[in-house]
Design a protein around this motif. Sequence first.
Motif, PDB file in Angstrom:
ATOM      1  N   ARG A   1       1.168  -0.793   0.147  1.00  0.00           N
ATOM      2  CA  ARG A   1      -0.123   0.231   0.051  1.00  0.00           C
ATOM      3  C   ARG A   1       0.595   1.375  -0.252  1.00  0.00           C
ATOM      4  NH1 ARG A   1      -3.050  -3.478  -0.971  1.00  0.00           N
ATOM      5  NH2 ARG A   1      -5.241  -3.909  -0.124  1.00  0.00           N
TER       6      ARG A   1
ATOM      7  N   ALA B   1      -6.538  -5.115   4.780  1.00  0.00           N
ATOM      8  CA  ALA B   1      -7.235  -3.441   5.359  1.00  0.00           C
ATOM      9  C   ALA B   1      -5.865  -2.449   5.388  1.00  0.00           C
ATOM     10  CB  ALA B   1      -8.042  -3.784   6.602  1.00  0.00           C
ATOM     11  N   SER B   2      -6.332  -1.429   5.114  1.00  0.00           N
ATOM     12  CA  SER B   2      -5.506   0.053   5.265  1.00  0.00           C
ATOM     13  C   SER B   2      -5.918   0.942   5.518  1.00  0.00           C
ATOM     14  CB  SER B   2      -3.976   0.165   3.370  1.00  0.00           C
ATOM     15  OG  SER B   2      -5.575  -0.118   2.893  1.00  0.00           O
ATOM     16  N   GLU B   3      -5.396   2.328   6.487  1.00  0.00           N
ATOM     17  CA  GLU B   3      -5.479   3.189   6.657  1.00  0.00           C
ATOM     18  C   GLU B   3      -4.353   4.187   6.728  1.00  0.00           C
ATOM     19  OE1 GLU B   3      -8.358   3.658   9.747  1.00  0.00           O
ATOM     20  OE2 GLU B   3      -7.361   1.883  10.862  1.00  0.00           O
ATOM     21  N   ASP B   4      -4.933   5.181   5.976  1.00  0.00           N
ATOM     22  CA  ASP B   4      -3.954   6.142   5.938  1.00  0.00           C
ATOM     23  C   ASP B   4      -4.408   7.903   5.964  1.00  0.00           C
ATOM     24  OD1 ASP B   4      -2.901   8.273   2.860  1.00  0.00           O
ATOM     25  OD2 ASP B   4      -4.108   6.257   3.124  1.00  0.00           O
ATOM     26  N   ALA B   5      -3.683   8.776   6.406  1.00  0.00           N
ATOM     27  CA  ALA B   5      -4.577  10.252   7.026  1.00  0.00           C
ATOM     28  C   ALA B   5      -2.874  11.158   7.241  1.00  0.00           C
ATOM     29  CB  ALA B   5      -5.402  10.465   8.220  1.00  0.00           C
TER      30      ALA B   5
ATOM     31  N   CYS C   1      -0.866   2.232   7.743  1.00  0.00           N
ATOM     32  CA  CYS C   1      -1.011   1.330   8.460  1.00  0.00           C
ATOM     33  C   CYS C   1      -2.165   0.348   7.202  1.00  0.00           C
ATOM     34  CB  CYS C   1      -1.335   1.364   9.753  1.00  0.00           C
ATOM     35  SG  CYS C   1      -0.536   2.263  11.224  1.00  0.00           S
TER      36      CYS C   1
ATOM     37  N   ASP D   1      -1.041  -5.325  12.365  1.00  0.00           N
ATOM     38  CA  ASP D   1      -0.871  -4.280  11.625  1.00  0.00           C
ATOM     39  C   ASP D   1       0.470  -3.396  11.527  1.00  0.00           C
ATOM     40  OD1 ASP D   1      -3.053  -4.466  11.861  1.00  0.00           O
ATOM     41  OD2 ASP D   1      -3.853  -2.592  12.883  1.00  0.00           O
TER      42      ASP D   1
ATOM     43  N   CYS E   1       2.982  -0.436  10.598  1.00  0.00           N
ATOM     44  CA  CYS E   1       2.374   1.001  10.234  1.00  0.00           C
ATOM     45  C   CYS E   1       4.765   1.355   9.742  1.00  0.00           C
ATOM     46  CB  CYS E   1       1.860   1.262  11.085  1.00  0.00           C
ATOM     47  SG  CYS E   1       0.414   1.190  12.184  1.00  0.00           S
TER      48      CYS E   1
ATOM     49  N   ARG F   1      -4.672   0.666  17.448  1.00  0.00           N
ATOM     50  CA  ARG F   1      -5.092   0.341  16.515  1.00  0.00           C
ATOM     51  C   ARG F   1      -5.806  -1.307  16.726  1.00  0.00           C
ATOM     52  NH1 ARG F   1      -4.877   1.892  11.987  1.00  0.00           N
ATOM     53  NH2 ARG F   1      -4.868  -0.128  10.872  1.00  0.00           N
TER      54      ARG F   1
END
Length: 270
Positions: free
Chosen positions: A110, A144-148, A163, A171, A173, A202
């Motif tokens: 990702r 799954a992935s998240e970024d901000a 992450c 997880d 990150c 997390r």
Amino acid sequence: MILSLRALRSLILGCLLTAGSVLSPHVAAAATTAQSHGVRSYHAHPTYALLQMNVCSSGYAGCYPGTEYPKILDEVVARIEANHVNAVTLNEACSGDVAEIAARTGFHYRFATVIYNGAPLSCKSPEGRGFFGNAVLTKEAIRASEDAPYSVFSGVEQRRWLCVTTARRIDVCTSHLSTDGEAPGSANSTQCLELTQVLASRGRPTIFAGDVNRHASCAPKGHWTLTDAAAAKDPGIQHSYGNLVTPRLEIEATTYTDHDALVVRVRLPH
């Protein structure tokens, strides 16, 4: 003659070990466990390894000529293969280069694009390498992935965290924080506090690694901290945090970037 239970176990183990090539590693591990009265063997604790590198690949930074592009990509791939890692965190990377590394290693990835002067920054020298940002690559599939972005940043370069959650429910990150110093009230200090909250929330086994541009830790309570304080290049500002057990850090000198590489190894829970 009547043997005690301990003596009988020792005798059995000795006979098995004498068998040499007939004894499989799994049987040997089981025998060792029996002799130690239930103490878990090393093989009962699988390990997880992560490689962290700041690769200085945008084409704009003063360190870029030293990457001798594409030699930096070859170095990343070589370190992934030599260290048998499960995950990789990359800072100052380009999306097209990350895709190439993933294709060459079979890893999943990702990418989090960093906004620069209000827009994505296209990597240059050569062109066509995608956008500038941070990446996480994993040997296991990414579920799954998240970024901000952080709430503040200094200068024209936005700073973000990324992450991913792997198929092993671990997880991974990364982040690259601002360079305005770690004094209270700085953008870096604010980002550090926000990163602490991200990692604390997390809810799964978590490992973080990245170039945080500070010496003080951003790890949440209950997480360990490892740093590259012993590195030859710009020491102390690449960190790894986590809540997995028995962390061990190896620092590897690099050839084609301005930061040394970190290899972090941990034990996995059952």
